[in-house]
Structures are given as structure tokens and as C-alpha cells.
Design a protein around this motif. Structure first.
Motif, PDB file in Angstrom:
ATOM      1  N   PRO A  34       0.817  -1.210   0.000  1.00 46.78           N
ATOM      2  CA  PRO A  34       0.000   0.000   0.000  1.00 46.78           C
ATOM      3  C   PRO A  34       0.857   1.269   0.000  1.00 46.78           C
ATOM      4  O   PRO A  34       1.888   1.328   0.665  1.00 46.78           O
ATOM      5  CB  PRO A  34      -0.807  -0.084   1.293  1.00 46.78           C
ATOM      6  CG  PRO A  34      -0.499  -1.387   1.914  1.00 46.78           C
ATOM      7  CD  PRO A  34       0.687  -1.966   1.234  1.00 46.78           C
ATOM      8  N   CYS A  35       0.379   2.277  -0.732  1.00 48.21           N
ATOM      9  CA  CYS A  35       1.049   3.579  -0.712  1.00 48.21           C
ATOM     10  C   CYS A  35       0.539   4.364   0.500  1.00 48.21           C
ATOM     11  O   CYS A  35      -0.317   3.891   1.247  1.00 48.21           O
ATOM     12  CB  CYS A  35       0.777   4.339  -2.007  1.00 48.21           C
ATOM     13  SG  CYS A  35      -0.910   4.957  -2.148  1.00 48.21           S
ATOM     14  N   THR A  36       1.030   5.553   0.662  1.00 49.07           N
ATOM     15  CA  THR A  36       0.655   6.377   1.819  1.00 49.07           C
ATOM     16  C   THR A  36      -0.842   6.651   1.857  1.00 49.07           C
ATOM     17  O   THR A  36      -1.484   6.517   2.904  1.00 49.07           O
ATOM     18  CB  THR A  36       1.430   7.706   1.794  1.00 49.07           C
ATOM     19  OG1 THR A  36       2.823   7.406   1.816  1.00 49.07           O
ATOM     20  CG2 THR A  36       1.081   8.572   2.984  1.00 49.07           C
ATOM     21  N   TYR A  37      -1.430   7.032   0.714  1.00 51.38           N
ATOM     22  CA  TYR A  37      -2.872   7.316   0.699  1.00 51.38           C
ATOM     23  C   TYR A  37      -3.699   6.062   0.946  1.00 51.38           C
ATOM     24  O   TYR A  37      -4.765   6.131   1.565  1.00 51.38           O
ATOM     25  CB  TYR A  37      -3.285   7.995  -0.608  1.00 51.38           C
ATOM     26  CG  TYR A  37      -2.810   9.425  -0.683  1.00 51.38           C
ATOM     27  CD1 TYR A  37      -3.248  10.372   0.237  1.00 51.38           C
ATOM     28  CD2 TYR A  37      -1.906   9.836  -1.651  1.00 51.38           C
ATOM     29  CE1 TYR A  37      -2.801  11.679   0.190  1.00 51.38           C
ATOM     30  CE2 TYR A  37      -1.454  11.135  -1.707  1.00 51.38           C
ATOM     31  CZ  TYR A  37      -1.907  12.055  -0.784  1.00 51.38           C
ATOM     32  OH  TYR A  37      -1.461  13.347  -0.833  1.00 51.38           O
ATOM     33  N   GLY A  98       6.517   7.987  -0.663  1.00 49.08           N
ATOM     34  CA  GLY A  98       7.378   7.003  -0.018  1.00 49.08           C
ATOM     35  C   GLY A  98       7.829   5.950  -1.009  1.00 49.08           C
ATOM     36  O   GLY A  98       8.094   6.242  -2.172  1.00 49.08           O
ATOM     37  N   GLY A  99       7.891   4.704  -0.564  1.00 47.49           N
ATOM     38  CA  GLY A  99       8.417   3.619  -1.391  1.00 47.49           C
ATOM     39  C   GLY A  99       7.527   3.212  -2.543  1.00 47.49           C
ATOM     40  O   GLY A  99       7.992   2.675  -3.537  1.00 47.49           O
ATOM     41  N   VAL A 100       6.222   3.467  -2.439  1.00 48.49           N
ATOM     42  CA  VAL A 100       5.269   3.063  -3.469  1.00 48.49           C
ATOM     43  C   VAL A 100       4.611   4.312  -4.038  1.00 48.49           C
ATOM     44  O   VAL A 100       4.159   5.179  -3.298  1.00 48.49           O
ATOM     45  CB  VAL A 100       4.186   2.130  -2.869  1.00 48.49           C
ATOM     46  CG1 VAL A 100       3.172   1.742  -3.913  1.00 48.49           C
ATOM     47  CG2 VAL A 100       4.819   0.905  -2.253  1.00 48.49           C
ATOM     48  N   SER A 101       4.544   4.398  -5.345  1.00 44.98           N
ATOM     49  CA  SER A 101       3.932   5.558  -5.993  1.00 44.98           C
ATOM     50  C   SER A 101       2.430   5.565  -5.770  1.00 44.98           C
ATOM     51  O   SER A 101       1.757   4.545  -5.939  1.00 44.98           O
ATOM     52  CB  SER A 101       4.218   5.532  -7.499  1.00 44.98           C
ATOM     53  OG  SER A 101       3.483   6.534  -8.142  1.00 44.98           O
ATOM     54  N   GLU A 105      -1.191   1.905 -10.425  1.00 43.63           N
ATOM     55  CA  GLU A 105      -2.463   1.178 -10.441  1.00 43.63           C
ATOM     56  C   GLU A 105      -2.180  -0.316 -10.435  1.00 43.63           C
ATOM     57  O   GLU A 105      -1.820  -0.888 -11.455  1.00 43.63           O
ATOM     58  CB  GLU A 105      -3.282   1.561 -11.680  1.00 43.63           C
ATOM     59  CG  GLU A 105      -3.665   3.020 -11.730  1.00 43.63           C
ATOM     60  CD  GLU A 105      -4.430   3.379 -13.000  1.00 43.63           C
ATOM     61  OE1 GLU A 105      -4.998   2.480 -13.659  1.00 43.63           O
ATOM     62  OE2 GLU A 105      -4.438   4.568 -13.333  1.00 43.63           O
ATOM     63  N   TYR A 106      -2.347  -0.944  -9.280  1.00 45.10           N
ATOM     64  CA  TYR A 106      -2.152  -2.389  -9.206  1.00 45.10           C
ATOM     65  C   TYR A 106      -3.217  -3.118 -10.012  1.00 45.10           C
ATOM     66  O   TYR A 106      -2.956  -4.144 -10.620  1.00 45.10           O
ATOM     67  CB  TYR A 106      -2.200  -2.864  -7.761  1.00 45.10           C
ATOM     68  CG  TYR A 106      -0.964  -2.548  -6.956  1.00 45.10           C
ATOM     69  CD1 TYR A 106       0.286  -3.050  -7.324  1.00 45.10           C
ATOM     70  CD2 TYR A 106      -1.036  -1.767  -5.817  1.00 45.10           C
ATOM     71  CE1 TYR A 106       1.414  -2.782  -6.587  1.00 45.10           C
ATOM     72  CE2 TYR A 106       0.093  -1.500  -5.065  1.00 45.10           C
ATOM     73  CZ  TYR A 106       1.316  -2.013  -5.451  1.00 45.10           C
ATOM     74  OH  TYR A 106       2.432  -1.751  -4.705  1.00 45.10           O
TER      75      TYR A 106
END
Length: 141
Positions: A34-37, A98-101, A105-106
Motif C-alpha cells: 500500500p502507498c501512503t494514501y 514514499g516507497g510506493v507511488s 495502479e495495481y
């Protein structure tokens, strides 16, 4: 408690549970980080399962306002996150998450259904049901 208020709590609990299990499926089973949002959305969705479950057990429909606050804040974050994914002018200036954009879109079913879209749908269903519950409580008085 009126039957429709109880049904509203059951609906809210079910939607929030499905959303919670769905987010856990995407991260644990599918391995999507998961990203921050996404984390912010989880922080607002997961308590709704507990709050609505306890309210259902206690037959306490007065919790609708609290649930609505969680749902509409979460829905706002989901809408912004979805915009980051789908609107070029937002994605071009997207902050680093952070580490994930946050623009990644997964999943992208039918060209528009992404994880933030699913979260937004759940938050809207919960928020609208909460508003109806508040209306029904006023009618009851």
C-alpha cells in the motif's frame, strides 16, 4: 430500534468488512504494497468495522454521525487518490508517497476500477447510509 436502522447498521458493517477484507487480500495474498494514501484510507475504514459491529450489538444507531465522519473523510482521501491515478494534471504534480507511488495502479478493471475507486465506493455507500440513518432517527422523534 427500528428495523431499517438495524438494517442500516448491518449494511454498513457488511460493506466495511468486505472493504477491509479486500484491502487485506490485495496486500497479503496478492502482495500489493500500500502507498501512503492507501494507508490513510485503511486507517479510516478499519475502525468502521469495529464501531458498526459494536453499535449493531448494542442496537445503537446514534453512532451514525461518527461513522459518517469517518466515511466522508475517507471518501475525500479516496477521491483525491483516484484523481492522482486518473487525472494527468494531478498525477504530474503528485507528491512522492514514499516507497510506493500513489499514482500506480495495481488493478485497472474496465479501465476505471482501481483500488482507490473501490475504497471510494465503499466510503460513499457507508456515508450515504449513515446520512439516511440520521434522517430516520429524526423522523422517529
Amino acid at each position: 430500534m427500528q428495523k431499517r436502522l438495524e438494517n442500516g447498521l448491518i449494511f454498513i458493517w457488511t460493506v466495511s468488512l468486505v472493504a477491509t477484507l479486500g484491502s487485506l487480500y490485495f496486500s497479503i495474498v496478492r502482495g500489493f504494497e500500500p502507498c501512503t494514501y492507501c494507508w490513510y484510507q485503511r486507517i479510516l475504514m478499519y475502525p468502521i468495522v469495529l464501531i458498526s459491529g459494536v453499535a449493531l450489538f448494542q442496537k445503537n444507531a446514534r453512532i451514525a454521525l461518527t461513522i459518517a465522519v469517518f466515511a466522508f473523510i475517507g471518501g475525500g482521501i479516496s477521491l483525491y487518490h483516484y484523481g492522482l491515478q486518473k487525472l494527468r494534471f494531478l498525477s504530474d504534480s503528485a507528491p512522492s508517497c514514499g516507497g510506493v507511488s500513489c499514482t500506480g495502479e495495481y488493478i485497472n478493471y474496465l479501465g476505471f476500477i482501481t483500488i482507490p475507486f473501490l475504497a471510494l465506493t465503499a466510503f460513499l455507500l457507508i456515508g450515504i447510509t449513515s446520512l439516511f440513518m440520521m434522517k430516520w432517527q429524526k423522523e422517529k422523534k
